[in-house]
Design an enzyme around this catalytic site. Structure first.
Site, short mmCIF file in Angstrom:
data_model
loop_
_atom_site.label_atom_id
_atom_site.label_comp_id
_atom_site.label_asym_id
_atom_site.label_seq_id
_atom_site.Cartn_x
_atom_site.Cartn_y
_atom_site.Cartn_z
N ASP A 3 -3.91 17.42 -17.24
CA ASP A 3 -4.45 16.08 -17.48
C ASP A 3 -4.24 15.79 -18.97
O ASP A 3 -4.92 16.35 -19.83
CB ASP A 3 -5.94 16.06 -17.11
N LYS B 196 -7.34 4.59 -19.84
CA LYS B 196 -7.62 4.89 -21.25
C LYS B 196 -6.47 4.36 -22.13
O LYS B 196 -6.25 3.18 -22.17
CB LYS B 196 -7.84 6.39 -21.40
N ARG C 245 0.82 -1.23 0.00
CA ARG C 245 0.00 0.00 0.00
C ARG C 245 0.85 1.27 0.00
O ARG C 245 0.43 2.31 -0.50
CB ARG C 245 -0.99 0.02 1.18
C1 PLP Z 1 -11.43 8.89 -17.78
C2 PLP Z 1 -10.79 10.18 -17.49
C3 PLP Z 1 -10.47 10.54 -16.16
C4 PLP Z 1 -10.79 9.65 -14.99
O1 PLP Z 1 -10.09 8.45 -15.05
P1 PLP Z 1 -10.56 7.11 -14.26
O2 PLP Z 1 -9.45 6.17 -14.53
O3 PLP Z 1 -11.88 6.70 -14.82
O4 PLP Z 1 -10.67 7.48 -12.82
C5 PLP Z 1 -9.83 11.75 -15.97
N1 PLP Z 1 -9.54 12.58 -16.99
C6 PLP Z 1 -9.85 12.27 -18.28
C7 PLP Z 1 -9.50 13.23 -19.36
C8 PLP Z 1 -10.48 11.07 -18.57
O5 PLP Z 1 -10.79 10.77 -19.83
#
Ligand code: PLP
Length: 391
Positions: free
Chosen positions: A182, A207, A58
């Site tokens: 992001d 993704k 963890r």
């Molecule tokens: C899917 C996504 C997230 C969140 O990711 P998870 O793995 O589902 O928590 C954050 N930012 C973007 C741009 C995303 O496409």
């Protein structure tokens, strides 16, 4: 095996890999929660940092986890990287660790990020100002007022808005603020924000990095001093990525460059095809020369990604008809996998917004978002054309 000047495809495969005593060519899965010591003195040497070793999973102290972190750090040209149980875990740790003096959110962000910023973080004394991507006056004003973290996505979901990373970073830095991006839609293959001046880059590994719609994870890459406080949040909120998911992520990253390059080229082709189609009113794709953000994208990206959004001529019902008529594209949330996916944002990710709010953000009822996978490009093209012909 890994040299400083290796290319990105080489780093996808070799960076960070641990060769153990049995000679496996890549890091095995260390599916273990804890690690044994031969004596208390030995244990203290590891805990107190005098000897390398692992202690407790963890805490992030597990070879499957540290190995994929080293690979991700290399791909992002970062000092280090930290993996999380999801993209939202990565984003929440970032905002908790660095958002206490105010967050400025530029442009559109993922629904979960928005909910976190508006509904949960204020109770923890982390407050966010939301600005349109191009509002540089507003940005200067809030930076001057002492907001210390600028957060944005580029390209953004679902309209692929492009924000000039170098420009925003140099402005933020003159006020002593940090910038977190992001970069989920771009991947480290198409864009490396840290080399353009950003302080933190975040991905939902669920993704493209995972890339097969079979793992949930997240990552933050940055300098060690930025990651330090995030480590503590990750440890005590229990946001660690499981070792078997870390292994699966490393396995997936080996093919990241190949996948993304193919997705870039198929998406560019399909965007051009869609742009010529009489039933398509508008195509959002950063690789199209008439796209608003194209010039910036050309400067700061190596490829334009696998995401395309379109507005079709017709109402929401017509768009639904097209979506339901697709045979190869799968109707599903998420993106970035080997399978092509389709969604209608007004009915899915932006469902909870009022129609007026959706309209003001450009999320019309006839907007359709496509995640281009790795199928034969002609098959995807034929599927799009046949479903449009049924509308
Ligand atoms: C899917 C996504 C997230 C969140 O990711 P998870 O793995 O589902 O928590 C954050 N930012 C973007 C741009 C995303 O496409």
């Amino acid at each position: 095996m890994t040299h400083k000047n290796n290319g990105v495809a080489t780093n996808c495969i070799h960076a960070g890999e641990i060769v153990d005593q049995f000679g496996a060519p890549h890091t095995p899965t260390y599916d273990t929660t804890t690690f044994k010591f031969s004596s208390t003195a030995d244990m203290l040497d590891v805990i107190e940092g005098r000897k390398p070793g692992c202690f407790y999973t963890r805490y992030g102290s597990n070879p499957s986890i540290t190995s994929v972190e080293a690979k991700l750090a290399r791909l992002e040209h970062a000092e280090s990287a930290v993996v999380f149980a999801s993209g939202m875990a990565a984003i929440s740790a970032t905002l908790l660790a660095h958002g206490e003096h105010g967050i400025i959110c530029l442009g559109e962000v993922y629904g979960g990020t928005w909910e976190l910023m508006t509904k949960q973080l204020p109770a923890l004394n982390r407050h966010t100002k939301f600005l349109k991507a191009g509002d540089s006056e507003g940005l200067k004003q809030h930076l001057a007022a002492g907001c210390s973290l600028v957060f944005f996505e580029t390209p953004s979901n679902p309209l692929l808005e492009i924000i000039d990373i170098a420009l925003i970073c140099s402005l933020a830095h003159t006020y002593g603020a940090k910038v977190a991006i992001d970069g989920t839609f771009a991947t480290p293959i198409n864009q490396q924000p840290l080399t353009l001046g950003a302080d933190i880059v975040i991905h939902s590994a669920t993704k493209y990095l995972g890339g097969h719609s079979d793992l949930t994870g997240g990552v933050v890459a940055a300098a060690d001093d930025m990651l330090e406080p995030m480590h503590v949040w990750r440890k005590n909120l229990g946001q660690i990525l499981a070792p078997d998911s870390a292994h699966l992520l490393a396995r997936s990253l080996a093919t990241l460059e190949v996948r993304v390059v193919r997705q870039n080229s198929t998406a560019l082709h399909l965007a051009k095809v869609l742009q010529q189609h009489p039933l398509v009113q508008q195509v959002y794709y950063p690789g199209l020369e008439n796209f608003t953000g194209h010039e910036i994208a050309k400067r700061q990206m190596n490829g334009y990604g696998g995401m395309i959004s379109i507005i079709i001529n017709g109402d929401g019902a017509a768009a639904t008809k097209m979506v339901d008529g697709l045979q190869l594209f799968t109707l599903a949330a998420s993106l970035g996998g080997v399978e092509s996916l389709v969604s209608q944002p007004a009915l899915t990710s932006h469902r909870d917004l009022s129609p007026a709010m959706r309209q003001s953000r450009g999320i019309t009822d006839s907007l359709i978002r496509l995640s281009i996978g790795l199928e034969t490009p002609e098959d995807l093209e034929n599927d799009l054309i046949q479903s449009l012909s049924e509308v």
